[in-house]
Motif scaffolding. Sequence first.
Motif, PDB file in Angstrom:
ATOM      1  N   ILE A  28       0.854  -1.194   0.000  1.00  0.00           N
ATOM      2  CA  ILE A  28       0.000   0.000   0.000  1.00  0.00           C
ATOM      3  C   ILE A  28       0.887   1.240   0.000  1.00  0.00           C
ATOM      4  CG2 ILE A  28      -1.896   1.197   1.150  1.00  0.00           C
ATOM      5  CD1 ILE A  28      -2.566  -1.449   2.538  1.00  0.00           C
ATOM      6  N   PRO A  29       1.233   1.776  -1.173  1.00  0.00           N
ATOM      7  CA  PRO A  29       2.198   2.877  -1.252  1.00  0.00           C
ATOM      8  C   PRO A  29       1.847   4.101  -0.417  1.00  0.00           C
ATOM      9  CG  PRO A  29       1.837   1.925  -3.414  1.00  0.00           C
ATOM     10  CD  PRO A  29       0.837   1.284  -2.497  1.00  0.00           C
ATOM     11  N   GLY A  30       0.594   4.493  -0.368  1.00  0.00           N
ATOM     12  CA  GLY A  30       0.227   5.724   0.322  1.00  0.00           C
ATOM     13  C   GLY A  30       0.507   5.720   1.810  1.00  0.00           C
ATOM     14  N   ILE A  31       0.638   4.534   2.392  1.00  0.00           N
ATOM     15  CA  ILE A  31       0.822   4.452   3.843  1.00  0.00           C
ATOM     16  C   ILE A  31       2.193   4.972   4.269  1.00  0.00           C
ATOM     17  CG2 ILE A  31       1.866   2.153   4.105  1.00  0.00           C
ATOM     18  CD1 ILE A  31      -0.252   1.596   6.259  1.00  0.00           C
ATOM     19  N   ASN A  32       3.084   5.143   3.313  1.00  0.00           N
ATOM     20  CA  ASN A  32       4.424   5.625   3.626  1.00  0.00           C
ATOM     21  C   ASN A  32       4.415   7.034   4.204  1.00  0.00           C
ATOM     22  OD1 ASN A  32       7.346   5.414   3.550  1.00  0.00           O
ATOM     23  ND2 ASN A  32       7.250   6.921   1.922  1.00  0.00           N
ATOM     24  N   THR A  33       3.383   7.807   3.918  1.00  0.00           N
ATOM     25  CA  THR A  33       3.301   9.159   4.466  1.00  0.00           C
ATOM     26  C   THR A  33       3.259   9.129   5.993  1.00  0.00           C
ATOM     27  OG1 THR A  33       2.018   9.749   2.515  1.00  0.00           O
ATOM     28  CG2 THR A  33       2.092  11.358   4.276  1.00  0.00           C
ATOM     29  N   LEU A  34       2.686   8.079   6.556  1.00  0.00           N
ATOM     30  CA  LEU A  34       2.664   7.940   8.011  1.00  0.00           C
ATOM     31  C   LEU A  34       4.078   7.741   8.552  1.00  0.00           C
ATOM     32  CD1 LEU A  34      -0.481   5.623   8.366  1.00  0.00           C
ATOM     33  CD2 LEU A  34      -0.356   8.126   8.441  1.00  0.00           C
ATOM     34  N   VAL A 108      -2.044  20.771   0.292  1.00  0.00           N
ATOM     35  CA  VAL A 108      -3.090  21.244  -0.620  1.00  0.00           C
ATOM     36  C   VAL A 108      -3.000  20.511  -1.960  1.00  0.00           C
ATOM     37  CG1 VAL A 108      -3.895  23.228  -1.951  1.00  0.00           C
ATOM     38  CG2 VAL A 108      -3.312  23.504   0.466  1.00  0.00           C
ATOM     39  N   ILE A 109      -1.786  20.334  -2.457  1.00  0.00           N
ATOM     40  CA  ILE A 109      -1.599  19.621  -3.727  1.00  0.00           C
ATOM     41  C   ILE A 109      -2.151  18.202  -3.632  1.00  0.00           C
ATOM     42  CG2 ILE A 109       0.142  18.581  -5.241  1.00  0.00           C
ATOM     43  CD1 ILE A 109       1.851  21.080  -4.799  1.00  0.00           C
ATOM     44  N   LEU A 110      -1.845  17.522  -2.531  1.00  0.00           N
ATOM     45  CA  LEU A 110      -2.300  16.140  -2.380  1.00  0.00           C
ATOM     46  C   LEU A 110      -3.824  16.051  -2.338  1.00  0.00           C
ATOM     47  CD1 LEU A 110       0.236  14.622   0.185  1.00  0.00           C
ATOM     48  CD2 LEU A 110       0.210  14.401  -2.297  1.00  0.00           C
ATOM     49  N   LEU A 111      -4.460  16.951  -1.600  1.00  0.00           N
ATOM     50  CA  LEU A 111      -5.921  16.929  -1.538  1.00  0.00           C
ATOM     51  C   LEU A 111      -6.529  17.214  -2.909  1.00  0.00           C
ATOM     52  CD1 LEU A 111      -6.622  18.728   1.870  1.00  0.00           C
ATOM     53  CD2 LEU A 111      -6.815  16.289   1.347  1.00  0.00           C
ATOM     54  N   PHE A 112      -5.935  18.138  -3.644  1.00  0.00           N
ATOM     55  CA  PHE A 112      -6.419  18.424  -4.998  1.00  0.00           C
ATOM     56  C   PHE A 112      -6.262  17.197  -5.893  1.00  0.00           C
ATOM     57  CE2 PHE A 112      -5.248  19.538  -9.356  1.00  0.00           C
ATOM     58  CZ  PHE A 112      -6.414  20.163  -9.778  1.00  0.00           C
ATOM     59  N   VAL A 113      -5.119  16.539  -5.787  1.00  0.00           N
ATOM     60  CA  VAL A 113      -4.865  15.362  -6.624  1.00  0.00           C
ATOM     61  C   VAL A 113      -5.854  14.244  -6.298  1.00  0.00           C
ATOM     62  CG1 VAL A 113      -3.210  13.500  -7.063  1.00  0.00           C
ATOM     63  CG2 VAL A 113      -2.445  15.875  -7.073  1.00  0.00           C
ATOM     64  N   VAL A 114      -6.129  14.036  -5.006  1.00  0.00           N
ATOM     65  CA  VAL A 114      -7.101  13.012  -4.614  1.00  0.00           C
ATOM     66  C   VAL A 114      -8.473  13.332  -5.199  1.00  0.00           C
ATOM     67  CG1 VAL A 114      -8.380  12.039  -2.673  1.00  0.00           C
ATOM     68  CG2 VAL A 114      -5.906  12.298  -2.515  1.00  0.00           C
ATOM     69  N   ALA A 115      -8.913  14.584  -5.034  1.00  0.00           N
ATOM     70  CA  ALA A 115     -10.228  14.979  -5.539  1.00  0.00           C
ATOM     71  C   ALA A 115     -10.309  14.811  -7.054  1.00  0.00           C
ATOM     72  CB  ALA A 115     -10.521  16.429  -5.148  1.00  0.00           C
ATOM     73  N   ILE A 249      -5.014  10.758   1.685  1.00  0.00           N
ATOM     74  CA  ILE A 249      -5.765  11.832   2.343  1.00  0.00           C
ATOM     75  C   ILE A 249      -5.221  12.083   3.750  1.00  0.00           C
ATOM     76  CG2 ILE A 249      -8.021  12.475   3.282  1.00  0.00           C
ATOM     77  CD1 ILE A 249      -9.288  10.986   0.918  1.00  0.00           C
ATOM     78  N   LEU A 250      -4.941  11.013   4.488  1.00  0.00           N
ATOM     79  CA  LEU A 250      -4.381  11.169   5.833  1.00  0.00           C
ATOM     80  C   LEU A 250      -3.034  11.887   5.787  1.00  0.00           C
ATOM     81  CD1 LEU A 250      -5.196   7.678   7.417  1.00  0.00           C
ATOM     82  CD2 LEU A 250      -6.283   9.874   7.929  1.00  0.00           C
ATOM     83  N   ALA A 252      -2.015  13.969   3.482  1.00  0.00           N
ATOM     84  CA  ALA A 252      -2.246  15.369   3.127  1.00  0.00           C
ATOM     85  C   ALA A 252      -2.707  16.168   4.347  1.00  0.00           C
ATOM     86  CB  ALA A 252      -3.285  15.456   2.014  1.00  0.00           C
ATOM     87  N   CYS A 253      -3.606  15.594   5.124  1.00  0.00           N
ATOM     88  CA  CYS A 253      -4.101  16.285   6.321  1.00  0.00           C
ATOM     89  C   CYS A 253      -2.975  16.517   7.323  1.00  0.00           C
ATOM     90  CB  CYS A 253      -5.226  15.478   6.962  1.00  0.00           C
ATOM     91  SG  CYS A 253      -6.743  15.425   5.973  1.00  0.00           S
ATOM     92  N   TYR A 254      -2.108  15.528   7.474  1.00  0.00           N
ATOM     93  CA  TYR A 254      -0.971  15.703   8.384  1.00  0.00           C
ATOM     94  C   TYR A 254      -0.096  16.878   7.949  1.00  0.00           C
ATOM     95  CZ  TYR A 254       3.752  15.213  10.118  1.00  0.00           C
ATOM     96  OH  TYR A 254       4.979  15.490  10.643  1.00  0.00           O
ATOM     97  N   LEU A 255       0.195  16.938   6.660  1.00  0.00           N
ATOM     98  CA  LEU A 255       1.056  18.006   6.163  1.00  0.00           C
ATOM     99  C   LEU A 255       0.414  19.383   6.353  1.00  0.00           C
ATOM    100  CD1 LEU A 255       2.319  16.274   2.910  1.00  0.00           C
ATOM    101  CD2 LEU A 255       3.712  16.872   4.890  1.00  0.00           C
TER     102      LEU A 255
END
Length: 258
Positions: A28-34, A108-115, A249-250, A252-255
Amino acid sequence: MTLPDLAPAAWLLLAVAAILVGVSKTAIPGINTLSIAAFAAVLPARSSTGALLILLLLGDAFALLSYRKYAHWPTLLRLIPAVVTGLALGALFLALADDTWVRRVIGVILLFVVAFTLWQRARRAASPPQLPVGDGAVPQSGRLAAGGYGTLGGFTTMVANAGGPVMSMYFLAARFPVHAFLGTAAWFFAVINLAKLPISIGLGLITPGLLSLDLLLAPGVILGAILGRWIAERIKQRAFDWAVTVCTILGACYLLIA
């Protein structure tokens, strides 16, 4: 080589983060942000960047061992010009912005990309499912998408080691099957992280003490990579897609709030 003087709770947090690095590379690549968040919470900013890069490279090695044959090379080649542009823009941004602005802009970039990705997938909901790479499949993302995601991916990985979520959204938008997603991502991040290694050494981000720390945490990455491989063999495509999206999303929110 002196280890950082850390509390037991900090060591535990780093150990969990190391396991997540392994899982992120093989499942799960996205989990690396944690993991990025955990290292930044325990270590100074520069030290966390250098220490995490070495562990990411170890995870990249396991990802390549597991998924190297599934990569979609036309996608990778199409990304090169945009990623180089993003790296240059990221370097310029780093010269002008402070840490707070860096984190918030990337969030902000990450949230935009997700949306944007979710909207794009909703429009394609009625289209046929993607065929496995190697059987004549072509990802449903053209040069414009490659340019946008590639530039953002290069930018975010340059300024905060946070290119993973952006590129995960790109590979998700391309509607890759799980193994093709992981194989393409494995080659992409292995090359990018190797390119960043001499720069990090030159900037003094990697020290003997941090190498000792990484040596202690390396078994966690290996354990996470094995666990991730087990997950990847069993996870359903829909669950995989949503896991990547939620983790992004998680992150992005952290950042945004850090």
